[in-house]
Design a protein around this motif. Structure first.
Motif, short mmCIF file in Angstrom:
data_model
loop_
_atom_site.label_atom_id
_atom_site.label_comp_id
_atom_site.label_asym_id
_atom_site.label_seq_id
_atom_site.Cartn_x
_atom_site.Cartn_y
_atom_site.Cartn_z
N VAL A 165 15.20 89.78 31.81
CA VAL A 165 15.16 88.94 33.01
C VAL A 165 14.72 89.78 34.20
CG1 VAL A 165 16.48 87.46 34.56
CG2 VAL A 165 17.02 87.48 32.12
N ILE A 166 13.82 89.21 35.00
CA ILE A 166 13.35 89.84 36.24
C ILE A 166 13.59 88.84 37.36
CG2 ILE A 166 11.40 90.85 37.48
CD1 ILE A 166 10.10 91.40 34.77
N ILE A 167 14.18 89.31 38.45
CA ILE A 167 14.44 88.48 39.63
C ILE A 167 13.76 89.11 40.84
CG2 ILE A 167 16.21 87.53 41.17
CD1 ILE A 167 18.16 87.67 38.80
N THR A 168 13.02 88.31 41.59
CA THR A 168 12.40 88.81 42.82
C THR A 168 12.80 87.92 43.99
OG1 THR A 168 10.35 87.50 42.71
CG2 THR A 168 10.40 89.56 41.47
N VAL A 169 13.01 88.54 45.14
CA VAL A 169 13.29 87.83 46.38
C VAL A 169 12.31 88.36 47.43
CG1 VAL A 169 14.98 87.30 48.18
CG2 VAL A 169 15.72 87.55 45.81
N ALA A 170 11.50 87.47 48.00
CA ALA A 170 10.45 87.88 48.94
C ALA A 170 10.58 87.15 50.26
CB ALA A 170 9.06 87.62 48.34
N GLY A 171 10.54 87.93 51.35
CA GLY A 171 10.54 87.34 52.68
C GLY A 171 9.15 86.88 53.06
N PRO A 172 9.00 86.27 54.24
CA PRO A 172 7.68 85.79 54.69
C PRO A 172 6.66 86.93 54.72
CG PRO A 172 9.44 84.95 56.09
CD PRO A 172 10.07 85.96 55.20
N ALA A 232 11.31 83.37 49.13
CA ALA A 232 11.00 82.88 47.79
C ALA A 232 11.77 83.69 46.74
CB ALA A 232 9.50 82.96 47.53
N THR A 233 12.51 82.99 45.90
CA THR A 233 13.28 83.62 44.83
C THR A 233 12.70 83.20 43.49
OG1 THR A 233 15.27 83.58 46.21
CG2 THR A 233 15.58 83.91 43.84
N ARG A 234 12.26 84.18 42.71
CA ARG A 234 11.63 83.88 41.42
C ARG A 234 12.42 84.55 40.29
NH1 ARG A 234 5.61 85.81 41.64
NH2 ARG A 234 6.64 87.67 42.46
N ILE A 235 12.49 83.85 39.17
CA ILE A 235 13.14 84.39 37.97
C ILE A 235 12.13 84.31 36.84
CG2 ILE A 235 14.93 84.04 36.23
CD1 ILE A 235 15.45 82.97 39.83
N PHE A 236 11.97 85.44 36.15
CA PHE A 236 11.05 85.50 35.02
C PHE A 236 11.83 85.90 33.76
CE2 PHE A 236 8.60 86.52 38.79
CZ PHE A 236 7.47 85.72 38.66
N ARG A 277 9.75 88.53 26.99
CA ARG A 277 9.99 89.10 25.66
C ARG A 277 8.81 89.98 25.32
NH1 ARG A 277 14.24 87.20 22.70
NH2 ARG A 277 15.18 85.22 23.34
N ASP A 278 9.10 91.19 24.90
CA ASP A 278 8.05 92.15 24.57
C ASP A 278 7.08 92.33 25.74
OD1 ASP A 278 6.77 94.01 22.97
OD2 ASP A 278 5.42 92.50 22.07
N GLY A 279 7.59 92.26 26.96
CA GLY A 279 6.78 92.48 28.15
C GLY A 279 5.98 91.29 28.61
N GLN A 280 6.05 90.18 27.89
CA GLN A 280 5.30 88.98 28.24
C GLN A 280 6.22 87.95 28.88
OE1 GLN A 280 3.48 88.32 24.20
NE2 GLN A 280 1.60 88.16 25.41
N VAL A 281 5.73 87.29 29.94
CA VAL A 281 6.49 86.25 30.60
C VAL A 281 6.47 84.99 29.74
CG1 VAL A 281 6.63 84.76 32.64
CG2 VAL A 281 6.01 87.18 32.89
N VAL A 282 7.66 84.51 29.38
CA VAL A 282 7.75 83.31 28.55
C VAL A 282 8.20 82.10 29.36
CG1 VAL A 282 8.16 84.63 26.45
CG2 VAL A 282 10.11 83.83 27.81
N SER A 283 8.80 82.34 30.54
CA SER A 283 9.21 81.25 31.40
C SER A 283 9.45 81.80 32.80
CB SER A 283 10.49 80.59 30.87
OG SER A 283 10.89 79.51 31.71
N SER A 284 9.30 80.93 33.80
CA SER A 284 9.55 81.34 35.17
C SER A 284 10.14 80.17 35.96
CB SER A 284 8.28 81.84 35.85
OG SER A 284 7.31 80.81 35.94
N TYR A 285 10.81 80.50 37.04
CA TYR A 285 11.46 79.49 37.88
C TYR A 285 11.42 79.99 39.31
CZ TYR A 285 15.03 76.26 39.64
OH TYR A 285 15.71 75.31 40.35
N GLU A 286 11.24 79.08 40.27
CA GLU A 286 11.17 79.49 41.67
C GLU A 286 11.95 78.55 42.56
OE1 GLU A 286 7.85 80.53 45.16
OE2 GLU A 286 7.25 80.33 43.05
N THR A 287 12.66 79.13 43.50
CA THR A 287 13.37 78.38 44.53
C THR A 287 13.27 79.19 45.82
OG1 THR A 287 15.47 77.31 45.10
CG2 THR A 287 15.61 79.44 44.02
N SER A 288 14.03 78.82 46.85
CA SER A 288 13.93 79.56 48.11
C SER A 288 15.28 79.61 48.81
CB SER A 288 12.89 78.93 49.04
OG SER A 288 13.29 77.64 49.44
#
Length: 250
Positions: A59-66, A185-189, A192-203
């Motif tokens: 799981v990878i989570i990112t939070v980005a400001g403007p 913006a908050t994204r969740i990836f 598996r094996d380094g490949q993104v299989v699903s993603s989700y975004e909220t704020s």
């Protein structure tokens, strides 16, 4: 036609997973006493089939400001004085950016996927042009990352996402006091094996409130009144300090 349908079915990924996300808070209020905050990002993986065999879920989570353009200047010492010599405008840089991962970033995400989704800190910054006189343009982006990392505005938090039974995940993201207003913006990836299989975004909405909001709005909408008020406060503060000093001397 049936063979084509069978081929398409076989060609689909072996996993079918999606994110069900939660946030400890989706609004952050900046007040005069605001000294930072912490949000808990948690969620679960929704599946239509049992957990697939093979590489473990990451799981990878990112939070980005403007994101806004940023002018990065280089200083050099000339005749004993530090002066600006070169400058490069970074086309787009997030005011805040945090990346939290369940493992080492290089292990949970391939470079091609990073390029596609712009997940890592360097990929989140867009700088495509520089003056012809600048021969080391990437150094300016590196300097921006270094300065903002030292101020905790850019964060890489490896091994900070806890994943339980390849189903539940959670991570804490620390937000510094120097936050810019806007939608984060908050994204969740899921990978598996380094490949993104699903993603989700909220704020997450970050706004000034109370006296902080009133002063900010006044400075933007009525700059003359704001300036006169600031001058009056400075004069009063100076007079008050002088009067207090006189009383102490007596």
């Amino acid at each position: 036609m049936r063979w084509l349908a069978l081929f398409l079915f076989v060609a689909l990924p072996a996993w079918s997973e999606s994110v069900v996300l939660g946030l400890s808070q989706n609004e952050i209020a900046i007040t005069t006493s605001f000294d930072g905050s912490e949000i808990l990002v948690f969620g679960a993986v929704k599946r239509e089939v049992p957990v697939p065999d093979g590489p473990e879920l990451e799981v990878i989570i990112t939070v980005a400001g403007p994101s806004v353009p940023v002018m990065v200047r280089r200083k050099d010492k000339r005749v004993g004085i530090w002066v600006n010599t070169d400058a490069v405008e970074v086309d787009r840089a997030p005011s805040f950016y945090a990346v939290a991962t369940s493992g080492l970033l290089r292990d949970v995400l391939r470079d091609t996927e990073d390029l596609r989704y712009q997940i890592s800190v360097p990929r989140a910054i867009r700088s495509v042009g520089a003056p012809m006189s600048i021969t080391d343009a990437p150094a300016f982006t590196e300097a921006l990352i270094r300065i903002r990392s030292e101020a905790s505005l850019y964060q890489l938090r490896e091994n900070q996402v806890a994943v339980d039974e390849q189903t539940l995940f959670r991570a804490r993201i620390e937000l510094p006091a120097a936050l810019t207003e806007g939608a984060y913006a908050t994204r969740i990836f899921l990978t598996r094996d380094g490949q993104v299989v699903s993603s989700y975004e909220t704020s997450i909405d970050v706004r000034k409130v109370g006296l902080e909001r009133w002063l900010f709005s006044l400075s933007r909408q009525q700059p003359i009144i704001y300036g006169l008020m600031s001058l009056a406060i400075a004069i009063f503060a100076g007079w008050g300090a002088s009067a207090a000093f006189s009383l102490l001397r007596n």
